[in-house]
Design an enzyme around this catalytic site. Sequence first.
Site, PDB file in Angstrom:
ATOM      1  N   GLU A   7     -15.910   6.824   5.923  1.00  0.00           N
ATOM      2  CA  GLU A   7     -15.121   6.121   6.942  1.00  0.00           C
ATOM      3  C   GLU A   7     -15.043   6.989   8.189  1.00  0.00           C
ATOM      4  O   GLU A   7     -15.593   8.081   8.223  1.00  0.00           O
ATOM      5  CB  GLU A   7     -13.725   5.779   6.412  1.00  0.00           C
ATOM      6  CG  GLU A   7     -12.893   6.991   6.008  1.00  0.00           C
ATOM      7  CD  GLU A   7     -11.509   6.641   5.470  1.00  0.00           C
ATOM      8  OE1 GLU A   7     -11.030   5.516   5.709  1.00  0.00           O
ATOM      9  OE2 GLU A   7     -10.905   7.503   4.809  1.00  0.00           O
ATOM     10  N   LYS A  11      -2.628   7.039   1.317  1.00  0.00           N
ATOM     11  CA  LYS A  11      -2.368   7.293   2.739  1.00  0.00           C
ATOM     12  C   LYS A  11      -1.260   8.335   2.800  1.00  0.00           C
ATOM     13  O   LYS A  11      -0.078   8.021   2.922  1.00  0.00           O
ATOM     14  CB  LYS A  11      -1.976   5.993   3.447  1.00  0.00           C
ATOM     15  CG  LYS A  11      -2.141   6.071   4.953  1.00  0.00           C
ATOM     16  CD  LYS A  11      -2.187   4.698   5.588  1.00  0.00           C
ATOM     17  CE  LYS A  11      -2.023   4.759   7.093  1.00  0.00           C
ATOM     18  NZ  LYS A  11      -3.109   5.428   7.801  1.00  0.00           N
ATOM     19  N   ARG A  46       0.831  -1.212   0.000  1.00  0.00           N
ATOM     20  CA  ARG A  46       0.000   0.000   0.000  1.00  0.00           C
ATOM     21  C   ARG A  46       0.865   1.262   0.000  1.00  0.00           C
ATOM     22  O   ARG A  46       0.530   2.260  -0.657  1.00  0.00           O
ATOM     23  CB  ARG A  46      -0.966  -0.006   1.196  1.00  0.00           C
ATOM     24  CG  ARG A  46      -1.976   1.130   1.132  1.00  0.00           C
ATOM     25  CD  ARG A  46      -3.054   1.013   2.198  1.00  0.00           C
ATOM     26  NE  ARG A  46      -2.504   1.150   3.536  1.00  0.00           N
ATOM     27  CZ  ARG A  46      -3.218   1.007   4.655  1.00  0.00           C
ATOM     28  NH1 ARG A  46      -4.502   0.708   4.587  1.00  0.00           N
ATOM     29  NH2 ARG A  46      -2.652   1.146   5.836  1.00  0.00           N
TER      30      ARG A  46
HETATM   31  N1  PXG Z   1      -9.016   5.108   7.355  1.00  0.00           N
HETATM   32  C1  PXG Z   1      -8.093   6.035   7.633  1.00  0.00           C
HETATM   33  C2  PXG Z   1      -8.323   7.431   7.226  1.00  0.00           C
HETATM   34  C3  PXG Z   1      -6.918   5.668   8.307  1.00  0.00           C
HETATM   35  O1  PXG Z   1      -5.998   6.598   8.583  1.00  0.00           O
HETATM   36  C4  PXG Z   1      -7.738   3.391   8.416  1.00  0.00           C
HETATM   37  C5  PXG Z   1      -8.859   3.812   7.719  1.00  0.00           C
HETATM   38  C6  PXG Z   1      -7.586   1.936   8.752  1.00  0.00           C
HETATM   39  O2  PXG Z   1      -6.624   1.319   7.919  1.00  0.00           O
HETATM   40  P1  PXG Z   1      -5.709   0.126   8.424  1.00  0.00           P
HETATM   41  O3  PXG Z   1      -4.889  -0.224   7.244  1.00  0.00           O
HETATM   42  O4  PXG Z   1      -4.897   0.627   9.595  1.00  0.00           O
HETATM   43  O5  PXG Z   1      -6.612  -0.960   8.829  1.00  0.00           O
HETATM   44  C7  PXG Z   1      -6.731   4.325   8.712  1.00  0.00           C
HETATM   45  C8  PXG Z   1      -5.509   3.907   9.450  1.00  0.00           C
HETATM   46  C9  PXG Z   1      -2.396   6.894  13.793  1.00  0.00           C
HETATM   47  C10 PXG Z   1      -2.781   5.716  12.995  1.00  0.00           C
HETATM   48  O6  PXG Z   1      -1.278   6.926  14.293  1.00  0.00           O
HETATM   49  C11 PXG Z   1      -3.705   5.836  11.978  1.00  0.00           C
HETATM   50  C12 PXG Z   1      -4.050   4.729  11.239  1.00  0.00           C
HETATM   51  C13 PXG Z   1      -3.487   3.500  11.506  1.00  0.00           C
HETATM   52  C14 PXG Z   1      -2.543   3.388  12.520  1.00  0.00           C
HETATM   53  C15 PXG Z   1      -2.187   4.504  13.284  1.00  0.00           C
HETATM   54  O7  PXG Z   1      -3.220   7.796  13.913  1.00  0.00           O
HETATM   55  N2  PXG Z   1      -4.977   4.920  10.261  1.00  0.00           N
END
Ligand code: PXG
Length: 289
Positions: free
Chosen positions: A182, A149, A50
């Site tokens: 989301e 991301k 990703r």
């Molecule tokens: N949507 C958004 C906008 C995110 O930032 C997810 C969905 C979930 O994706 P994953 O691949 O983690 O299942 C995210 C993930 C942090 C932090 O430090 C943020 C995320 C993941 C880990 C830590 O704020 N965001």
Amino acid sequence: MKIYLNGAMVEEQEARISVFDHGLLYGDGVFEGIRAYHGRVFRLEEHIARLYQSAKAIDLRIPVSPEDMTGTVVATCRANALRDGYIRLVVTRGVGTLGLNPYLCTEPQVIVIAGAIQLYPKDLYEKGLALVTVGTLRNHAEAVNPRIKSLNYLNNVLAKIEAINAGVMECILLNAQGYVAEASGDNVFVVRGDALLTPPAWCGALAGITREVVMELGAGQGLRVREEVLSRYDLYTADEVFLTGTAAEIIGAVQIDRRTIGDGTPGPVTRRLSAAFSDLTRQSGTPIA
Ligand code: PXG
């Protein structure tokens, strides 16, 4: 703590980035948030893939191969004797001029931090979260695609500010058509009978790694898993709603815009999926040692 910075393992006091880095000046860069459980990095290949897709989408050339990046993540965990924790992988556009042009930037900066994670309090997993839908719309997919991301999280930060000011910890963003996209840092799922539903990425969702795992686990448990365009009506009338993400894992949502979801506690599907997820984190992953 030892930080990986552009090919070297350095002490955190020495891990510095220029004030002319476009990651800072413009949020120009990409990142990943990855978990380590029981001495193994969870779904590392998927996170690396990703990261490179996000970079490709913003025309950022990561100066190391995906294979070397995978090795670097593991090496950074090892250098910090990390067994359980949070890994932040960041690639910035690098040092440039005081102007937007990314092609004037010299070399992308690659940073790997292997540290601790800030989790929701444990009792919230028992009680469930209260959420609100917020006025801040999810970025339009043809403006800044939410599948990228990127380091530019102001859309999410603005939504989070609204949630906190409304007295709750997390929120749901809608897209420009008014459909569910989301949460500010998590994906959203709805349980309706034996159906497990989540918005497609084109509705404004990140293709979450945890989301993908939960869809697999749900199918394995006999649920009819599918992507579906969801409205607030679908949230309010759901049997269960939960959020998924690397930090949150799986957490039930029991109140949305003051409507009680289901019976007001995390439901049986949420709890079964959480248990299966927890088992999976014990059984799989790239070994650190
Ligand atoms: N949507 C958004 C906008 C995110 O930032 C997810 C969905 C979930 O994706 P994953 O691949 O983690 O299942 C995210 C993930 C942090 C932090 O430090 C943020 C995320 C993941 C880990 C830590 O704020 N965001």
